[in-house]
Design an enzyme around this catalytic site. Structure first.
Site, mmCIF file in Angstrom:
data_model
loop_
_atom_site.group_PDB
_atom_site.id
_atom_site.type_symbol
_atom_site.label_atom_id
_atom_site.label_comp_id
_atom_site.label_asym_id
_atom_site.label_seq_id
_atom_site.Cartn_x
_atom_site.Cartn_y
_atom_site.Cartn_z
ATOM 1 N N MET A 39 -43.409 10.404 23.763
ATOM 2 C CA MET A 39 -44.834 11.325 23.550
ATOM 3 C C MET A 39 -45.763 10.287 23.015
ATOM 4 S SD MET A 39 -43.543 15.116 22.734
ATOM 5 C CE MET A 39 -43.152 14.783 21.044
ATOM 6 N N LEU A 42 -46.671 5.161 20.040
ATOM 7 C CA LEU A 42 -45.289 4.227 20.036
ATOM 8 C C LEU A 42 -45.302 3.377 18.834
ATOM 9 C CD1 LEU A 42 -45.799 3.057 23.830
ATOM 10 C CD2 LEU A 42 -44.819 5.315 22.672
ATOM 11 N N HIS A 46 -39.738 3.092 20.002
ATOM 12 C CA HIS A 46 -39.889 3.324 21.165
ATOM 13 C C HIS A 46 -39.628 2.002 22.055
ATOM 14 C CE1 HIS A 46 -42.401 6.531 19.819
ATOM 15 N NE2 HIS A 46 -41.729 7.251 20.764
ATOM 16 N N LYS A 159 -32.007 8.417 17.791
ATOM 17 C CA LYS A 159 -32.464 9.063 16.698
ATOM 18 C C LYS A 159 -32.578 10.677 16.884
ATOM 19 C CE LYS A 159 -36.095 9.976 13.880
ATOM 20 N NZ LYS A 159 -37.068 10.810 14.808
ATOM 21 N N ASP A 160 -32.887 10.895 18.293
ATOM 22 C CA ASP A 160 -32.619 12.355 18.613
ATOM 23 C C ASP A 160 -31.384 12.595 19.345
ATOM 24 O OD1 ASP A 160 -35.935 13.388 18.386
ATOM 25 O OD2 ASP A 160 -35.840 11.322 19.025
ATOM 26 N N LEU A 194 -37.878 4.946 12.201
ATOM 27 C CA LEU A 194 -39.004 5.108 12.733
ATOM 28 C C LEU A 194 -39.162 6.553 13.343
ATOM 29 C CD1 LEU A 194 -39.632 1.406 14.108
ATOM 30 C CD2 LEU A 194 -39.875 2.385 11.696
ATOM 31 N N SER A 196 -42.935 8.662 14.912
ATOM 32 C CA SER A 196 -44.025 9.027 15.323
ATOM 33 C C SER A 196 -44.642 9.943 13.832
ATOM 34 C CB SER A 196 -44.730 9.524 16.528
ATOM 35 O OG SER A 196 -44.105 8.758 17.584
HETATM 36 P P1 AMP Z 1 -40.718 10.597 21.333
HETATM 37 O O1 AMP Z 1 -41.927 9.946 21.533
HETATM 38 O O2 AMP Z 1 -40.680 11.110 19.651
HETATM 39 O O3 AMP Z 1 -40.306 11.838 22.014
HETATM 40 O O4 AMP Z 1 -39.541 9.885 21.253
HETATM 41 C C1 AMP Z 1 -39.277 9.235 22.533
HETATM 42 C C2 AMP Z 1 -38.107 8.500 22.492
HETATM 43 O O5 AMP Z 1 -38.164 7.485 21.451
HETATM 44 C C3 AMP Z 1 -36.589 9.261 22.494
HETATM 45 O O6 AMP Z 1 -35.628 8.897 23.346
HETATM 46 C C4 AMP Z 1 -36.406 9.135 20.928
HETATM 47 O O7 AMP Z 1 -35.190 9.284 20.707
HETATM 48 C C5 AMP Z 1 -36.621 7.564 20.913
HETATM 49 N N1 AMP Z 1 -36.985 7.041 19.408
HETATM 50 C C6 AMP Z 1 -37.970 7.683 18.528
HETATM 51 N N2 AMP Z 1 -37.508 7.119 17.357
HETATM 52 C C7 AMP Z 1 -36.632 5.981 17.593
HETATM 53 C C8 AMP Z 1 -36.159 5.168 16.443
HETATM 54 N N3 AMP Z 1 -36.504 5.322 15.338
HETATM 55 N N4 AMP Z 1 -35.053 4.537 17.107
HETATM 56 C C9 AMP Z 1 -34.627 4.461 18.361
HETATM 57 N N5 AMP Z 1 -35.258 5.492 19.228
HETATM 58 C C10 AMP Z 1 -36.297 6.253 18.952
#
Ligand code: AMP
Length: 293
Positions: A39, A42, A46, A159-160, A194, A196
């Site tokens: 999303m 970054l 990410h 993380k998720d 980490l 966003s």
């Molecule tokens: P998001 O932009 O929050 O939807 O995250 C996009 C992808 O990045 C998802 O697969 C998250 O699990 C991964 N992600 C977000 N934060 C981290 C982190 N700290 N370590 C590893 N992967 C992450």
């Protein structure tokens, strides 16, 4: 260092048709394509997914799309951080081949809202309990992305953790021809995962937020020294979080690592998962635990 196969500059694609054409070109050339759905806003978490994709694939596609259907009423869809130029620079530095960044109206044109993908069971607890409809939004948008970008592999962060397990289930259940690769959580020096959303934290809240990882680490130590009773472990986690400052605990759960069902005692591979609101900012974290020897 793993180099891209082509010397072409990164391409920014905003239209679905243009994206399909670019993907068809890659497939015609026999490239193994890796997709990293995000999303935006970054950060290194990410980018760790991008690096994993770079290692395993010939071409890397990052999607940047703040998906409205996975936000509930009153959540932060409108205010979700947007750092478009910095995101594109980061992708360029990581040798990303394509960024797919469609408009909401392209992904959800009028009238295209009658179909959604629902994974049952795995979505009922943890974040699914407090964010009704969230995972339907996630599985639907990820299915749409997989249909637009027929990648060989897609990379998601632990993380998720619940999201990762839900997507693996969806891909298996629906025979989607894509490999789902889970990647480890990237943390700040003090252990905060980490995210966003960390940008929402004030300086004081940011200090306080260390308690999430600290509480998980303390729980792991307890488990290593033989504690298996989940209520005891959960109480310890809760105390560390509440002692650190004002916080609203959404959940602290110890679940089976695969089925995500809550465990009364740790007698199989498990995951400690938590969601906590600090200063109105909802933070999640988790850690893997094994049965103590
Ligand atoms: P998001 O932009 O929050 O939807 O995250 C996009 C992808 O990045 C998802 O697969 C998250 O699990 C991964 N992600 C977000 N934060 C981290 C982190 N700290 N370590 C590893 N992967 C992450």
């Amino acid at each position: 260092m793993n180099l891209r196969l082509t010397d072409n500059p990164m391409e920014l694609l905003q239209e679905i048709d243009a994206c399909r054409l670019a993907m068809a070109r890659l497939r015609r050339d026999g490239r193994r394509v890796g997709l990293v759905p995000t999303m935006g806003a970054l950060h290194d978490g990410h980018l760790s997914l991008v690096r994993a994709a770079r290692k395993m694939c010939d071409a890397v596609v990052v999607s940047i799309f703040v998906n409205p259907t996975q936000f509930g009423p009153g959540e932060d869809f409108e205010s979700y951080p947007k750092t478009t130029e910095a995101d594109l620079d980061a992708c360029r530095s990581e040798m990303v081949d394509f960024v797919f960044s469609p408009k909401v109206s392209a992904m959800y044109p009028d009238g295209a809202d009658m179909t959604s993908v629902h994974v049952s069971g795995l979505t009922e607890g943890l974040c699914g309990a407090s964010r009704p409809g969230h995972f339907d939004g996630v599985t639907t948008i990820v299915s749409k992305l997989f249909n637009i970008i027929p990648a060989d592999a897609a990379f998601f962060g632990e993380k998720d953790y619940q999201q990762l397990m839900v997507i693996k289930q969806m891909v298996g259940d629906l025979n989607m021809p894509i490999e789902i690769v889970g990647c480890p959580i990237i943390r700040e020096k003090d252990g905060l995962a980490l995210s966003s959303r960390n940008a929402y934290l004030s300086e004081v809240e940011r200090m306080q937020a260390q308690c999430l990882n600290q509480s998980l680490m303390a729980a792991c130590e307890k488990i290593t020294s033989g504690q298996v009773v989940v209520d005891e472990i959960r109480d310890g986690i809760q105390k560390i979080i509440l002692d650190a400052g004002p916080a609203e605990i959404d959940y602290i759960e110890i679940v089976d690592a695969v089925s995500l069902t809550p465990l009364p005692k740790i007698d199989r591979p498990a995951r400690i998962c938590l969601a906590v609101l600090i200063g109105g900012c909802r933070l999640i974290d988790n850690v893997a635990v094994d049965v103590p020897l």
